[in-house]
Design an enzyme around this catalytic site. Structure first.
Site, PDB file in Angstrom:
ATOM      1  N   SER A 151      -2.585   3.919  50.901  1.00  0.00           N
ATOM      2  CA  SER A 151      -1.905   2.658  51.158  1.00  0.00           C
ATOM      3  C   SER A 151      -2.710   1.684  52.014  1.00  0.00           C
ATOM      4  O   SER A 151      -2.523   0.477  51.898  1.00  0.00           O
ATOM      5  CB  SER A 151      -0.543   2.912  51.790  1.00  0.00           C
ATOM      6  OG  SER A 151      -0.672   3.673  52.970  1.00  0.00           O
ATOM      7  N   HIS A 181       1.802   3.257  45.595  1.00  0.00           N
ATOM      8  CA  HIS A 181       1.004   2.070  45.261  1.00  0.00           C
ATOM      9  C   HIS A 181       0.314   2.166  43.904  1.00  0.00           C
ATOM     10  O   HIS A 181      -0.394   1.250  43.508  1.00  0.00           O
ATOM     11  CB  HIS A 181      -0.042   1.804  46.352  1.00  0.00           C
ATOM     12  CG  HIS A 181       0.570   1.538  47.684  1.00  0.00           C
ATOM     13  ND1 HIS A 181       0.960   0.291  48.083  1.00  0.00           N
ATOM     14  CD2 HIS A 181       0.904   2.381  48.695  1.00  0.00           C
ATOM     15  CE1 HIS A 181       1.495   0.360  49.303  1.00  0.00           C
ATOM     16  NE2 HIS A 181       1.476   1.617  49.686  1.00  0.00           N
ATOM     17  N   LYS A 228       7.914  -1.506  45.822  1.00  0.00           N
ATOM     18  CA  LYS A 228       6.588  -2.114  45.678  1.00  0.00           C
ATOM     19  C   LYS A 228       6.492  -2.763  44.291  1.00  0.00           C
ATOM     20  O   LYS A 228       7.105  -3.792  44.071  1.00  0.00           O
ATOM     21  CB  LYS A 228       5.527  -1.082  46.013  1.00  0.00           C
ATOM     22  CG  LYS A 228       5.523  -0.892  47.535  1.00  0.00           C
ATOM     23  CD  LYS A 228       4.973   0.360  48.083  1.00  0.00           C
ATOM     24  CE  LYS A 228       5.210   0.347  49.604  1.00  0.00           C
ATOM     25  NZ  LYS A 228       5.232   1.677  50.186  1.00  0.00           N
TER      26      LYS A 228
END
Ligand SMILES: *Cc1c(COP(=O)(O)O)cnc(C)c1O
Length: 386
Positions: free
Chosen positions: A177, A205, A237
């Site tokens: 990250s 991610h 995200k």
């Protein structure tokens, strides 16, 4: 109490580690309204630009009219709606796993999963750069926690060979990250198999960004659920909504439902959020142009950054850190960029190791090439390279 707390706060300020929050008046997009100014947003994790997408918004509104706002209870009491259930089925199909289970946040998914899988006589092996929620999950589990050197297979192997623990859980971010680089998943999977360990991957991610359909690093590397038995994704995200999921075998998911305390003892996420995520999942899979756009922005940035002599990291993802080395200077540079209308993350210890302070620049499919050129020009005129 307050006097003691204040002393601690003063010390944090003296160490230049004091954290403050922005007060954002707009929704999440490529620009943000902060204190009356419009800033170009290079710090969100909304990689695909779905956090304020009109179709996702209208799915949310429609579902709120049907389900209301709150779920009213935990999943095991009466909070598990058909919207949650449908999303779990679609996430299972999307990830190519037998089943998936929704959690209210990624932090809770990681805490609850590690705690359901290991306990006192076990070993948790974590990549040194893993997300805080994974590290915290390991500590709470009362298993022995160890951190192996970042992506270092030899270091991991030594620890596996020395261990006599009953269960050995290897835990890693998929896309890291703060660095944006990728875990060597194929090799980790082979090593887990060889040493009778269990592999858990948190690809918060990677989902939406990697893989033809946005299935993350496991899709890109074509790793089955036997190879990566515990797969975590977050919905806040690339999905642009809120929540998280764990995907894996029938036995894994049933074990989480029975034993994962952060699943059991909490209110289910609002059903309308699950319904909105069904729409964002569809866009995430189908609109491949969003991943192509990101790839071209990343290439444009790396080319431009190299030309102006910035120190880039080994990242092919929309997380593009620029190392500043001096942890204090990171703050000055990010403040100067903000003056010029750019919002970039300034990441300092303890989020990253001491002396590795960095700007964490992130891209979204919503950014224009012009916005990126403007950022590069602002970086060029800052004293970042000096
Ligand atoms: C953001 C993040 C989480 C936490 O997810 P939330 O849904 O925001 O709680 C977990 N793991 C990683 C790697 C993350 O980047």
């Amino acid at each position: 109490m307050d006097a003691e707390l204040q002393a601690q706060l003063d010390q944090r300020r003296a160490e230049h580690l004091y954290r403050t929050r922005l007060n954002v008046a707009s929704g999440c997009s490529s620009t943000l309204e902060v204190d009356g100014a419009t800033l170009i947003n290079f710090c969100s994790n909304d990689y695909l630009g779905l956090a304020a997408h009109p179709e996702v918004n209208s799915a949310l509104k429609k579902a709120a009219d049907h389900y209301g706002t709150g779920s009213g209870a935990s999943h095991l009491i009466s909070g598990h709606s058909s919207a949650h259930h449908q999303l779990e089925e679609q996430l299972a199909e999307f990830t190519g796993r037998p089943r998936a289970l929704l959690y209210s946040t990624g932090y809770m998914a990681n805490m609850g999963t590690i705690n359901a899988l290991v306990g006192r006589h076990d070993l948790v092996l974590q990549d040194q750069l893993n997300h805080a929620s994974l590290l915290d999950g390991g500590h709470l589990s009362r298993a022995t926690s160890q951190r192996y050197k970042h992506a270092d297979l030899d270091n991991l192997q030594q620890r596996l060979e020395q261990s006599t623990a009953a269960r050995k859980l290897i835990v890693t971010d998929g896309v890291f990250s703060m660095d944006g680089d990728l875990a060597p998943l194929k090799e980790l999977s082979a090593m887990a198999t060889k040493h009778n360990g269990w592999l858990m991957v948190d690809d918060a991610h990677g989902f939406g960004v990697l893989g033809e359909q946005g299935g993350g690093l496991v899709e890109e590397l074509n790793l089955s659920y036997e190879q990566v038995p515990v797969l975590v994704g977050t919905l806040g995200k690339s999905f642009g909504t809120f929540g998280a999921f764990v995907a894996g075998s029938e036995a894994l998911i049933e074990s989480l439902i029975q034993f994962s305390r952060s699943y059991i003892y909490t209110t289910a996420m609002p059903p309308a959020i699950a319904a909105a995520t069904l729409t964002s999942l569809k866009i995430l899979r189908e609109e491949t142009w969003r991943r192509e756009k990101l790839a071209s922005l990343i290439a444009q940035f790396r080319r431009g950054a190299e030309q102006i002599g910035l120190q880039l990291m080994n990242s092919s993802t929309p997380i593009q850190p620029v190392v500043v080395n001096d942890d204090q200077k990171v703050m000055q540079i990010s403040a100067a960029l903000r003056e010029q209308g750019f919002l970039v993350g300034a990441i300092r210890p303890p989020t990253v190791p001491v002396g590795s302070g960095r700007l964490r620049i992130t891209f979204s499919a919503d950014h224009s090439e012009e916005q990126l050129d403007q950022l590069l020009a602002a970086l060029d005129s800052s004293d970042i390279g000096q």
